[in-house]
Design an enzyme around this catalytic site. Structure first.
Site, PDB file in Angstrom:
ATOM      1  N   CYS A 194     -73.953  24.188 -83.798  1.00  0.00           N
ATOM      2  CA  CYS A 194     -73.227  24.897 -82.750  1.00  0.00           C
ATOM      3  C   CYS A 194     -73.852  25.007 -81.582  1.00  0.00           C
ATOM      4  O   CYS A 194     -73.318  25.885 -80.454  1.00  0.00           O
ATOM      5  CB  CYS A 194     -72.723  26.150 -83.210  1.00  0.00           C
ATOM      6  SG  CYS A 194     -74.084  27.541 -83.641  1.00  0.00           S
ATOM      7  N   HIS A 203     -74.292  -4.817 -54.729  1.00  0.00           N
ATOM      8  CA  HIS A 203     -75.166  -3.917 -55.412  1.00  0.00           C
ATOM      9  C   HIS A 203     -74.518  -2.505 -55.584  1.00  0.00           C
ATOM     10  O   HIS A 203     -74.431  -1.808 -56.631  1.00  0.00           O
ATOM     11  CB  HIS A 203     -76.536  -3.765 -54.579  1.00  0.00           C
ATOM     12  CG  HIS A 203     -77.425  -2.818 -54.987  1.00  0.00           C
ATOM     13  ND1 HIS A 203     -77.432  -1.359 -54.978  1.00  0.00           N
ATOM     14  CD2 HIS A 203     -78.400  -2.784 -56.173  1.00  0.00           C
ATOM     15  CE1 HIS A 203     -78.344  -0.573 -55.396  1.00  0.00           C
ATOM     16  NE2 HIS A 203     -78.921  -1.455 -56.270  1.00  0.00           N
TER      17      HIS A 203
END
Length: 880
Positions: free
Chosen positions: A832, A449
């Protein structure tokens, strides 16, 4: 009546939306003639109905019973039949892989009668039968009935008393069954359900409910998986890997998911069942050991792995069981992999001719590239190496050792780096794994896991470090030689080699960063793969990629990283440090002459900064934003200055008194919505003219300069026209050509973009402010205050400051782009804000038809790759 249940023979791999990934792939393997135990899938539609209405859809139980009857007929046994029982597993399976996040129940159909039939069915193997029965009660109790799993774990550990699982005998498991039934009775007030059909239907509902379990929600949020997909449920006839040493269970990958290297890779556990491999209850054998144990099974597995990889044209992750020498395929899926493996495998498959380079580019992501740019260890010559485990997920991680998920989250929230140390992880550790820099376990293999989840998240992970004696109770671990590491001690783990070090190991730039800097080893396999992908992505993308850079150093790095210009230079950053004094003089000026002197002192400094910037960009476009923030940001703090003046009394400095008066005069309740941006240029005569003249003079000094002057915070075209006219006059006087445009960061500007485009030659979307103003959020205040709660409640899937809000802010961007182009067809459009480096936002910018994105220098390679991927994804959807 909708069809809610599909036999494995009815589906295929393209039905993942309906059958989930597991069900679709079980159907596909069945179609390929591979050995898949018969079964059927209950669809995601049934799950969505259950979650919405709180009950199973009408007709589902009858439809499930019909398919169960067909399965019983095919197998020649009935579910839970006393003398010869059919047993089934009930397993989750969402469209996207969510390893360990939802529920599974094995051995459904066992009870006090059928356990004897199972023993008879297995040639009198009583141990196997009672082991299977105790597993059912344990999994059912925890998953379906909500009983604390540690009660079962503690009972098992008490029974073992230091013995290994394989040392337990039938009588041990029979006693454990009675203990487990007692736990169920004590915790629920009812006996464990003996009716096999009731077991199955309760398990199906539990799997549906597990879609909204906290760990599943957290995982979906981390992986950006939509919350409304639901999970399918797969009911599959049981095959058993715990029948003896001629049986077992394993997980295999067709290529190494950690490195991408070709070859046999996986784990095998003899006399084990289901989740034992990934749970890390015993350290596994390598897949190569299976060849020695059972060569015919090994050879068949290799052949099947080759078939699946060629069929899926990708790395495949496979779960299998061997039952008394017979191989069964329980699952396959396109396997999770590390960032480095993703690039290597994509290029390998392209070079093998299995996929095109177009597809290779779409198989890697900007997030994976960003992971490869993180630092790595400089070397271990001076570090104390205390242990070595399996290199489960590469990278360099340094932090304080912690021994619980809760502690990891607590310290990470304080800004501290931590390494989560466990014997083995389980799905409940997800929050701690997300918070930690890396994960270290003493048990488990590369398919445990911890390894699988860490690889999926791009976290450094070392598994199966057997020398570690981990005590979660004492919050420490020991290694041979008497070294004790307590909670809070700093350790370093190397996910590329499996090494564990005591103390902090220095880190250096990754070889991928060195490649982008122009100094990397182009013969390195990973660098070669990244280079091949980046060159192809650059050739396919339409969007230009610019940089947000305020100084020559950032501009130089941006250009090395492939920037095609500067999309945002924030001039306010040029007024900090020693220059604040000059700004103070400008603010304190009481006459036109004083103001002119202050501006004239600032102009040559600005001009020098711009000259350096233009030289670094060497003819590429440079967008310079005129002064944007409120003036108070350049002045001393009001409280500090008041205290200073009060303490000085009659001896207070005249300048301090004038400053205090100016601070009070400029004080605003909400300065981000006050006197800033274009408003400064209109209210303070000469301020923007000084900046424009500095830009023009710098442009004259550097041949080939392509300057673009950006007016911030415009909300009305009249604002822009006033500043534009002044700028145009200065440019004409100096003989410099430059574009004049605006930043779209106010909702009104987006809504009136058609008008604003009459005066603007370009738009640059300032999505940070546009997001704040559209949502009514102050970013500085709300992220810490309530965003975590909003994420928990599902108001956000992801923070709107991290990834562009397409429905709200995105709609404004689309509207402004369309209206701007309608007015001025040749208008340049860019973005931007920080979203310019976010992969999903970049795809939005491509779809919306923007010309460029601009982001921080370090994110430029990510933006280049995602711009190429966006072009390919859009082209692929258009052809379909």
């Amino acid at each position: 009546m909708p069809k809610y249940v599909y036999d494995f023979t009815e589906g295929n791999k393209d039905l993942k939306d309906l059958l989930g990934g597991k069900g679709a792939n079980l159907a596909e393997m069945t179609n390929l003639g591979l050995p898949v135990p018969p079964g059927f899938t209950i669809t995601t539609e049934a799950c969505r109905h259950f979650l919405t209405e709180g009950r199973l859809p009408e007709g589902l139980e009858e439809e499930t019973s019909r398919h169960l009857s067909a399965l019983e007929a095919k197998m020649g046994r009935r579910l839970g039949q006393a003398d010869d029982p059919l047993l089934v597993s009930v397993r989750s399976g969402a469209k996207f892989s969510m390893p360990g996040m939802m529920e599974t129940v094995l051995n459904i159909g066992l009870n006090d009668e059928s356990v004897h039939g199972l023993a008879k069915q297995s040639s009198g193997n009583e141990r196997f039968a009672w082991d299977s029965y105790r597993r059912l009660i344990q999994m059912f109790g925890k998953t379906v009935q909500g009983i604390d799993g540690e009660l079962f774990d503690d009972a098992l550990e008490e029974l073992k008393a230091g013995r290994d699982d394989l040392d337990l005998e039938a009588a041990d498991f029979q006693r454990l069954v009675e203990t487990y039934k007692g736990i169920v009775r004590d915790q629920t007030g009812e006996d464990f359900p003996a009716d096999p059909h009731r077991q199955m239907h309760m398990a199906v509902e539990a799997v549906f409910r597990s879609w909204n379990a906290p760990r599943a929600i957290l995982y979906r949020r981390q992986e950006r998986i939509p919350a409304d997909l639901g999970t399918a449920v797969n009911v599959c006839s049981m095959v058993f890997g715990n029948c003896g040493m001629d049986s077992g269970t394993g997980v295999a990958f067709t290529r190494d998911p950690g490195t991408g290297h070709q070859g046999v890779y996986g784990d095998y556990l003899q006399n084990a069942q289901g989740e034992d491999v990934v749970a890390g209850i015993r350290n596994t054998l390598s897949l190569q050991e299976l060849e020695r144990i059972d060569k015919p099974v090994y050879d068949e597995l290799m052949q099947i792995m080759a078939t699946l990889e060629n069929h899926y044209r990708d790395l495949c992750d496979i779960e299998f069981t061997v039952e008394r020498g017979k191989l069964w395929m329980l699952q396959t899926r396109v396997g999770k992999r590390t960032a480095g493996a993703a690039f290597r495998i994509a290029v390998q498959l392209a070079e093998q001719g299995l996929i095109s380079m177009d597809e290779a580019v779409t198989r890697v992501t900007g997030d994976q590239l960003a992971q490869l740019m993180f630092p790595r260890f400089a070397g271990d010559a001076d570090a104390k190496k205390i242990a070595k485990g399996m290199n489960a997920s590469p990278g360099a991680a340094v932090g304080k050792a912690v021994f619980s998920s809760e502690r990891a989250v607590e310290l990470a929230d304080r800004g501290e780096n931590v390494i989560l140390v466990r014997r083995e992880t389980n799905p409940d550790d997800l929050a701690g794994m997300i918070a930690a820099q890396g994960v270290l376990t003493s048990r488990g293999g590369k398919t445990s896991h911890a390894a699988v989840v860490a690889r999926g998240m791009g976290k450094t992970c070392v598994c199966g470090a057997e020398e570690l004696e981990v005590s979660t109770q004492d919050r420490s671990f020991t290694v041979p030689g008497g070294v004790v590491v307590n909670e809070g001690d700093v350790i370093s783990i190397d996910g590329s080699t499996g090494a564990v070090y005591l103390g902090e190991v220095p880190v250096v730039d990754s070889q991928v960063v060195e490649y982008f800097e122009g100094s990397g080893d182009h013969e390195d396999e990973l660098v070669r793969a990244v280079d091949r992908v980046m060159r192809h992505a650059d050739g396919m993308r339409r969007l230009e990629v610019r940089a947000n850079a305020d100084n020559a150093e950032d501009a130089a790095r941006a250009r090395r990283f492939g920037a095609q210009g500067i999309g945002l230079c924030r001039t306010e950053h040029m007024f900090l440090g020693d220059r604040r004094q000059l700004v103070e003089e400008l603010i304190l000026a009481e006459t036109d002459a004083e103001r002119a002197r202050a501006l004239e002192a600032l102009r040559p400094l600005q001009q020098g900064d711009f000259v350096e910037l233009f030289r670094e960009m060497k003819g590429l476009p440079v967008t310079i934003r005129l002064l944007d923030p409120p003036l108070h940001e350049f002045l001393p703090d009001c409280t500090d200055l008041s205290v200073k003046v009060a303490l000085a009394g009659d001896r207070a400095d005249e300048k301090d008194l004038k400053l205090l008066a100016a601070v009070k005069r400029l004080h605003e309740q909400n300065p981000m919505l006050g006197l800033r941006g274009v408003r400064l240029g209109l209210v303070i005569p000469g301020l923007f003219a000084m900046q424009v003249r500095a830009i023009a003079e710098a442009a004259r000094a550097v041949e080939g300069t392509r300057a673009e002057i950006m007016i911030p915070l415009v909300a009305a075209v009249q604002e822009l026209e006033n500043v534009r006219d002044e700028a145009r006059a200065i440019l004409a006087e100096t003989g410099v050509e430059a574009l004049v445009g605006t930043m779209i960061e106010v909702p009104r500007a987006a809504l009136t973009a058609g008008q604003i485009a009459e005066a603007a030659e370009f738009f640059s979307f300032g999505t940070n402010d546009l997001t704040q103003m559209t949502w009514g959020f102050s970013r500085d205040d709300v992220e810490a205050a309530f965003f975590s709660r909003y994420l928990e409640l599902g108001v956000f899937g992801v923070s709107p400051f991290e990834s562009l809000d397409r429905d709200g802010v995105g709609r404004l961007v689309r509207l402004a782009a369309e209206e701007g182009r309608r007015t001025r067809p040749d208008i340049k459009l860019g973005i931007c804000g920080e979203h310019g480096g976010d992969p999903d936002s970049i795809h939005f910018c491509h779809e919306t038809g923007l010309d460029y994105v601009s982001c921080s220098p370090f994110r430029i390679p990510v933006a280049r790759l995602e711009a190429g991927r966006a072009a390919l994804v859009c082209a692929d959807s258009d052809t379909r």
